[in-house]
Design a protein around this motif. Structure first.
Motif, PDB file in Angstrom:
ATOM      1  N   THR A  67      36.445-112.269 -64.342  1.00 40.69           N
ATOM      2  CA  THR A  67      37.397-111.491 -65.140  1.00 40.69           C
ATOM      3  C   THR A  67      36.745-110.257 -65.769  1.00 40.69           C
ATOM      4  O   THR A  67      37.264-109.137 -65.667  1.00 40.69           O
ATOM      5  CB  THR A  67      38.026-112.365 -66.238  1.00 40.69           C
ATOM      6  OG1 THR A  67      38.730-113.453 -65.624  1.00 40.69           O
ATOM      7  CG2 THR A  67      38.988-111.557 -67.081  1.00 40.69           C
ATOM      8  N   SER A  68      35.608-110.438 -66.426  1.00 40.73           N
ATOM      9  CA  SER A  68      34.965-109.306 -67.100  1.00 40.73           C
ATOM     10  C   SER A  68      34.384-108.321 -66.088  1.00 40.73           C
ATOM     11  O   SER A  68      34.308-107.114 -66.355  1.00 40.73           O
ATOM     12  CB  SER A  68      33.872-109.800 -68.059  1.00 40.73           C
ATOM     13  OG  SER A  68      32.825-110.457 -67.370  1.00 40.73           O
ATOM     14  N   TYR A  69      33.969-108.797 -64.913  1.00 37.43           N
ATOM     15  CA  TYR A  69      33.465-107.889 -63.882  1.00 37.43           C
ATOM     16  C   TYR A  69      34.577-106.978 -63.371  1.00 37.43           C
ATOM     17  O   TYR A  69      34.406-105.758 -63.251  1.00 37.43           O
ATOM     18  CB  TYR A  69      32.865-108.687 -62.723  1.00 37.43           C
ATOM     19  CG  TYR A  69      32.373-107.805 -61.603  1.00 37.43           C
ATOM     20  CD1 TYR A  69      31.165-107.135 -61.713  1.00 37.43           C
ATOM     21  CD2 TYR A  69      33.134-107.611 -60.453  1.00 37.43           C
ATOM     22  CE1 TYR A  69      30.708-106.294 -60.700  1.00 37.43           C
ATOM     23  CE2 TYR A  69      32.697-106.786 -59.438  1.00 37.43           C
ATOM     24  CZ  TYR A  69      31.486-106.129 -59.565  1.00 37.43           C
ATOM     25  OH  TYR A  69      31.051-105.289 -58.568  1.00 37.43           O
ATOM     26  N   ALA A  71      37.248-106.139 -64.861  1.00 31.78           N
ATOM     27  CA  ALA A  71      37.653-105.205 -65.910  1.00 31.78           C
ATOM     28  C   ALA A  71      36.710-104.004 -65.971  1.00 31.78           C
ATOM     29  O   ALA A  71      37.130-102.870 -66.230  1.00 31.78           O
ATOM     30  CB  ALA A  71      37.679-105.916 -67.255  1.00 31.78           C
ATOM     31  N   LYS A  72      35.440-104.236 -65.718  1.00 30.73           N
ATOM     32  CA  LYS A  72      34.441-103.175 -65.803  1.00 30.73           C
ATOM     33  C   LYS A  72      34.365-102.344 -64.524  1.00 30.73           C
ATOM     34  O   LYS A  72      34.124-101.127 -64.571  1.00 30.73           O
ATOM     35  CB  LYS A  72      33.075-103.790 -66.115  1.00 30.73           C
ATOM     36  CG  LYS A  72      31.991-102.763 -66.402  1.00 30.73           C
ATOM     37  CD  LYS A  72      30.709-103.436 -66.879  1.00 30.73           C
ATOM     38  CE  LYS A  72      29.672-102.400 -67.266  1.00 30.73           C
ATOM     39  NZ  LYS A  72      28.418-103.040 -67.764  1.00 30.73           N
ATOM     40  N   TRP A 296      25.682-107.125 -64.226  1.00 32.65           N
ATOM     41  CA  TRP A 296      26.818-107.773 -64.900  1.00 32.65           C
ATOM     42  C   TRP A 296      26.630-109.280 -65.020  1.00 32.65           C
ATOM     43  O   TRP A 296      26.985-109.886 -66.031  1.00 32.65           O
ATOM     44  CB  TRP A 296      28.116-107.491 -64.133  1.00 32.65           C
ATOM     45  CG  TRP A 296      29.185-108.470 -64.495  1.00 32.65           C
ATOM     46  CD1 TRP A 296      30.000-108.435 -65.594  1.00 32.65           C
ATOM     47  CD2 TRP A 296      29.490-109.684 -63.801  1.00 32.65           C
ATOM     48  NE1 TRP A 296      30.815-109.541 -65.616  1.00 32.65           N
ATOM     49  CE2 TRP A 296      30.521-110.328 -64.530  1.00 32.65           C
ATOM     50  CE3 TRP A 296      29.012-110.282 -62.630  1.00 32.65           C
ATOM     51  CZ2 TRP A 296      31.075-111.547 -64.122  1.00 32.65           C
ATOM     52  CZ3 TRP A 296      29.554-111.485 -62.216  1.00 32.65           C
ATOM     53  CH2 TRP A 296      30.572-112.108 -62.966  1.00 32.65           C
ATOM     54  N   THR A 299      25.169-110.530 -68.242  1.00 30.92           N
ATOM     55  CA  THR A 299      25.642-109.962 -69.507  1.00 30.92           C
ATOM     56  C   THR A 299      26.126-111.063 -70.442  1.00 30.92           C
ATOM     57  O   THR A 299      26.359-112.202 -70.033  1.00 30.92           O
ATOM     58  CB  THR A 299      26.795-108.981 -69.260  1.00 30.92           C
ATOM     59  OG1 THR A 299      27.861-109.680 -68.589  1.00 30.92           O
ATOM     60  CG2 THR A 299      26.354-107.792 -68.427  1.00 30.92           C
ATOM     61  N   GLU A 301      29.035-111.290 -71.699  1.00 32.59           N
ATOM     62  CA  GLU A 301      30.375-111.702 -71.280  1.00 32.59           C
ATOM     63  C   GLU A 301      30.313-112.765 -70.192  1.00 32.59           C
ATOM     64  O   GLU A 301      31.049-113.761 -70.231  1.00 32.59           O
ATOM     65  CB  GLU A 301      31.167-110.488 -70.772  1.00 32.59           C
ATOM     66  CG  GLU A 301      31.498-109.460 -71.827  1.00 32.59           C
ATOM     67  CD  GLU A 301      30.374-108.470 -72.075  1.00 32.59           C
ATOM     68  OE1 GLU A 301      30.544-107.586 -72.932  1.00 32.59           O
ATOM     69  OE2 GLU A 301      29.312-108.597 -71.417  1.00 32.59           O
ATOM     70  N   GLU A 305      31.179-117.136 -70.278  1.00 35.25           N
ATOM     71  CA  GLU A 305      31.992-117.876 -69.314  1.00 35.25           C
ATOM     72  C   GLU A 305      31.208-119.037 -68.705  1.00 35.25           C
ATOM     73  O   GLU A 305      31.725-120.148 -68.573  1.00 35.25           O
ATOM     74  CB  GLU A 305      32.481-116.934 -68.208  1.00 35.25           C
ATOM     75  CG  GLU A 305      33.553-115.965 -68.654  1.00 35.25           C
ATOM     76  CD  GLU A 305      34.814-116.673 -69.121  1.00 35.25           C
ATOM     77  OE1 GLU A 305      35.203-117.697 -68.512  1.00 35.25           O
ATOM     78  OE2 GLU A 305      35.418-116.213 -70.110  1.00 35.25           O
TER      79      GLU A 305
END
Length: 365
Positions: A67-69, A71-72, A296, A299, A301, A305
């Motif tokens: 999810t955070s990947y 988004a970035k 990433w 990270t 974030e 997870e």
């Protein structure tokens, strides 16, 4: 049998112990890139917007992890190729002269060490690698692989089925070879499954080769079937088809959370374990997006997870916590484990195991 004691405060003491986890699925995700320093000797492609990522992470957690990947990096298309650790390892070895993967994500460190011995990994130090504890990354600088978390052997036991049979829940490896459990146990085939391999290699490190193979001979008598996935024994225990599954902690806790009448047992003697790790595959042309993915993957974030499923992270942080279901610090459960030595012996261990026990393995699909 001796297990490692300690806590998250003293996790670095593990350094001295080291000398340096289904079916295949492919999915497409879309994701984007930023500048990173070149790695190794290959030329650097700064324009590619597509990555092929090989992983042994569990199917049901990959989407949340990414999810955070996404988004970035919304511009990058990710081709996720997922399979059991043994299958992914064999695939990467077979593709040595024509590598298809750009990045390996969440594959056993012992497998990555085998790939490194075959000169298949490109050195790369992801941004933030200094935060990774020494025992969770390659000793070379720049690192050839970097870990994200660790997972460990656990027994998943169906309490309802045990009650029906008027049998106690096994609490140790020694219990599993008692005659009353004959035919009730499933275990992952170590040639297919990272969980199977860390369990077998863990037994060898606990007792030495001779005693370990003697023990596994006795355990074999009680095995109903060897399966090709580290999570399947937990699922079979959950349904009661085979009430005792040798699996790993996270999968057992998920079965319990989802309503299965199971108990998750960490063997008294200590659990075998391995590190889920990432690496860059050596190719003539490297992709800047591959480096960004590895940046990433460690990270805060991403670590948050990972920590929802795994209690042992590759970084020390006050924000980390025990996932639901863990009662005590899991580091107290880990055996002494030399990942480099295990990787060196991997081929001979698997050959010996196959010769002795493969007749009870389920057919490969």
């Amino acid at each position: 049998m001796k297990k490692l004691t300690g806590s998250l405060i003293v996790i670095a003491t593990l350094v001295s112990l080291l000398t340096a986890c289904g079916q295949s699925t492919t999915s497409n995700e879309t994701t984007s890139g930023v500048a990173a320093s070149p790695a190794g000797t290959g030329s650097l492609d700064t324009t590619s917007k597509e990555l092929t990522v090989y992983t042994a992470l569990e199917d049901d957690i990959i989407k949340n992890y990414l999810t955070s990947y996404k988004a970035k990096y919304p511009d990058i298309k990710l081709n996720i190729v997922r399979d059991s650790t043994g299958v992914i390892t064999a695939k990467l070895l077979a593709e040595k002269d024509n590598p298809q993967a750009d990045v390996v994500w969440g594959v056993a460190a012992t497998s990555l060490l085998v790939l490194d011995q075959n000169n298949q990994l490109e050195p790369y130090a992801p941004q933030g690698v200094e935060r990774i504890l020494p025992e969770f990354k390659d000793k070379n600088v720049p690192a050839h692989w970097v870990g994200i978390d660790a997972w460990e052997t656990a027994f998943i036991v169906n309490k309802t089925e045990m009650d029906k049979r008027k049998l106690p829940i096994p609490e140790s490896y020694a219990d599993l070879i008692k005659p009353e459990y004959k035919g009730l146990i499933t275990m992952p085939n170590p040639s297919s499954s990272g969980t199977g391999f860390l369990t077998v290699s863990g037994l060898i490190q606990l007792d030495g080769k001779d005693k370990a193979w003697d023990y596994m001979n006795k355990l074999h008598d009680n095995i109903g079937m060897y399966v090709h996935s580290g999570s399947k024994p937990a699922k079979l225990a959950g349904t009661g088809e085979y009430p005792i599954g040798i699996s790993f902690g996270y999968r057992g806790l998920q079965e319990k959370k989802n309503g299965s009448p199971v108990e998750v047992v960490f063997p008294k003697e200590g659990s075998g374990w391995d590190v889920e790790a990432n690496a860059l595959i050596k190719k003539k042309t490297m992709k800047q997006a591959s480096q960004q993915f590895l940046d990433w993957a460690i990270t805060d974030e991403a670590m948050l997870e990972y920590n929802k499923n795994y209690a042992i992270l590759a970084i020390k942080t006050d924000a980390s916590k025990l996932p639901e279901g863990y009662k005590v610090d899991p580091l107290k459960q880990l055996i002494k484990n030399d990942l480099n030595e295990t990787a060196k012996n991997r081929e001979s261990i698997l050959a010996e195991w196959d010769k002795r026990y493969n007749t009870k393995s389920e057919p490969k699909k």
